[in-house]
Write a protein that holds these residues in place. Structure first.
Motif, PDB file in Angstrom:
ATOM      1  N   TRP A  48       0.829  -1.205   0.000  1.00 21.80           N
ATOM      2  CA  TRP A  48       0.000   0.000   0.000  1.00 21.80           C
ATOM      3  C   TRP A  48       0.867   1.260   0.000  1.00 21.80           C
ATOM      4  O   TRP A  48       0.578   2.233  -0.707  1.00 21.80           O
ATOM      5  CB  TRP A  48      -0.912  -0.025   1.215  1.00 21.80           C
ATOM      6  CG  TRP A  48      -1.783   1.191   1.354  1.00 21.80           C
ATOM      7  CD1 TRP A  48      -3.038   1.361   0.871  1.00 21.80           C
ATOM      8  CD2 TRP A  48      -1.444   2.412   2.025  1.00 21.80           C
ATOM      9  NE1 TRP A  48      -3.515   2.617   1.196  1.00 21.80           N
ATOM     10  CE2 TRP A  48      -2.551   3.281   1.904  1.00 21.80           C
ATOM     11  CE3 TRP A  48      -0.310   2.860   2.721  1.00 21.80           C
ATOM     12  CZ2 TRP A  48      -2.559   4.567   2.451  1.00 21.80           C
ATOM     13  CZ3 TRP A  48      -0.307   4.132   3.259  1.00 21.80           C
ATOM     14  CH2 TRP A  48      -1.422   4.970   3.135  1.00 21.80           C
ATOM     15  N   LEU A  51       2.156   1.999  -3.333  1.00 24.20           N
ATOM     16  CA  LEU A  51       1.091   2.565  -4.166  1.00 24.20           C
ATOM     17  C   LEU A  51       0.919   4.050  -3.859  1.00 24.20           C
ATOM     18  O   LEU A  51       0.882   4.889  -4.766  1.00 24.20           O
ATOM     19  CB  LEU A  51      -0.212   1.811  -3.921  1.00 24.20           C
ATOM     20  CG  LEU A  51      -1.465   2.323  -4.627  1.00 24.20           C
ATOM     21  CD1 LEU A  51      -1.321   2.241  -6.139  1.00 24.20           C
ATOM     22  CD2 LEU A  51      -2.702   1.539  -4.154  1.00 24.20           C
ATOM     23  N   VAL A 237      -1.628   2.931 -13.346  1.00 23.31           N
ATOM     24  CA  VAL A 237      -1.113   2.053 -12.303  1.00 23.31           C
ATOM     25  C   VAL A 237      -1.843   0.725 -12.367  1.00 23.31           C
ATOM     26  O   VAL A 237      -3.079   0.676 -12.301  1.00 23.31           O
ATOM     27  CB  VAL A 237      -1.279   2.707 -10.920  1.00 23.31           C
ATOM     28  CG1 VAL A 237      -0.784   1.758  -9.824  1.00 23.31           C
ATOM     29  CG2 VAL A 237      -0.533   4.036 -10.859  1.00 23.31           C
ATOM     30  N   LEU A 261       2.827  -2.421 -10.137  1.00 20.12           N
ATOM     31  CA  LEU A 261       3.077  -2.549  -8.707  1.00 20.12           C
ATOM     32  C   LEU A 261       2.613  -3.917  -8.212  1.00 20.12           C
ATOM     33  O   LEU A 261       1.634  -4.473  -8.720  1.00 20.12           O
ATOM     34  CB  LEU A 261       2.328  -1.459  -7.940  1.00 20.12           C
ATOM     35  CG  LEU A 261       2.758  -0.008  -8.174  1.00 20.12           C
ATOM     36  CD1 LEU A 261       1.875   0.931  -7.376  1.00 20.12           C
ATOM     37  CD2 LEU A 261       4.224   0.202  -7.821  1.00 20.12           C
ATOM     38  N   VAL A 263       0.600  -5.925  -5.811  1.00 23.26           N
ATOM     39  CA  VAL A 263      -0.525  -5.783  -4.876  1.00 23.26           C
ATOM     40  C   VAL A 263      -1.059  -7.160  -4.485  1.00 23.26           C
ATOM     41  O   VAL A 263      -2.218  -7.313  -4.114  1.00 23.26           O
ATOM     42  CB  VAL A 263      -1.655  -4.917  -5.476  1.00 23.26           C
ATOM     43  CG1 VAL A 263      -1.207  -3.479  -5.637  1.00 23.26           C
ATOM     44  CG2 VAL A 263      -2.134  -5.490  -6.816  1.00 23.26           C
ATOM     45  N   PRO A 273      -5.241  -1.783  -6.997  1.00 26.19           N
ATOM     46  CA  PRO A 273      -4.937  -0.352  -6.898  1.00 26.19           C
ATOM     47  C   PRO A 273      -6.169   0.537  -6.760  1.00 26.19           C
ATOM     48  O   PRO A 273      -6.226   1.399  -5.882  1.00 26.19           O
ATOM     49  CB  PRO A 273      -4.180  -0.066  -8.200  1.00 26.19           C
ATOM     50  CG  PRO A 273      -3.545  -1.369  -8.550  1.00 26.19           C
ATOM     51  CD  PRO A 273      -4.537  -2.418  -8.138  1.00 26.19           C
TER      52      PRO A 273
END
Length: 282
Positions: A48, A51, A237, A261, A263, A273
């Protein structure tokens, strides 16, 4: 039809996020959640944080709401409010496990000076099922948000609403099956990416009519939560796996800049995201 490569211009955004300090999977309210599998709040917080920092690096403003013990899904801030032109429509959750989240977000908006705020009468899981395109609000139903909440959103927010029916329980919110790449302007229409099979036949026809230049995603794109992306009009993203499925490559051909990213820990609770990101549009 896939979009043509044209110059893409990012616009600064303002987001509200909630750190997952109390992250856990203690119950199952969607097909991705399995309480028998281990999860790590530490790993979730690290993902997180990356992000959040990515948004800031891209020039966006990120505000944070304080997480609350006993509300492990509060990290998924997108489900707790829809903001268009400074008007706020709060949330009312279907699952009792998440019901208390709505009041915490209501307080945040009140404490930060938002006076045009309405709490819904109908079940409405906010940006989980509402996507603003710059011209119309796309509104999902089928698993979480009540169909009657669409009319309520139109009255409260004062924008036209287009209803879309979700039919695959894996994609229980609209934001797991569709996201807006570029909002409509006077010069150009909106562009979205979506996974057709998540929608009813009639809703698929509506999407084809509204967005003939959409990026049409595959089942592999959807299964890695690739449609739970966040775009500022240029930078998009995405979950790391979207590089492997080809979604990122498709977006690159359309002129966007994918930002990948990890996650994976957050996805254990059925989020990506966008789930973590409420956009505040003034």
């Amino acid at each position: 039809m896939q979009g043509q490569a044209v110059p893409r211009v990012p616009t600064p955004r303002r987001y509200l996020m909630c750190p997952p300090r109390f992250f856990a999977v203690d119950y199952a309210i969607n097909p991705w959640m399995d309480p028998s599998q281990p999860v790590s709040a530490k790993v979730a917080l690290a993902q997180w944080t990356e992000l959040r920092d990515t948004y800031r690096r891209l020039g966006h403003t990120v505000e944070e709401i304080e997480p609350q013990p006993g509300l492990p899904d509060m990290v998924f801030a997108a489900n707790s409010g829809t903001v268009v032109d400074g008007r706020v429509l709060g949330a009312r959750f279907r699952a009792p496990q998440r019901a208390a989240e709505a009041e915490h977000f209501r307080r945040w908006f009140t404490e930060h000076g938002y006076r045009d705020l309405t709490m819904p009468e109908k079940i409405n899981e906010a940006e989980g099922d509402f996507a603003w395109t710059g011209r119309v609000l796309l509104a999902g139903t089928g698993f979480r948000t009540d169909p009657a909440a669409h009319a309520e959103a139109q009255e409260v927010l004062g924008v036209p609403v287009v209803s879309l029916r979700l039919v695959d329980p894996r994609y229980y919110h609209l934001d797991t099956a569709l996201f807006v790449l570029t909002e409509a302007t006077d010069a150009a229409p909106a562009q979205v990416a979506y996974y057709p099979e998540a929608f009813s036949p009639g809703s698929q026809q509506v999407l084809r009519r509204l967005f003939p230049d959409a990026v049409v995603a595959t089942s592999a794109d959807a299964e890695c939560f690739g449609l739970n992306g966040v775009s500022d009009g240029r930078n998009v993203v995405l979950p790391l796996e979207a590089r492997r499925t080809g979604l990122g490559e498709t977006l690159s051909r359309c002129g966007y800049e994918p930002v990948y990213l990890d996650v994976s820990e957050l996805r254990k609770a059925g989020g990506g995201p966008k789930c973590c990101t409420m956009e505040i549009r003034k």
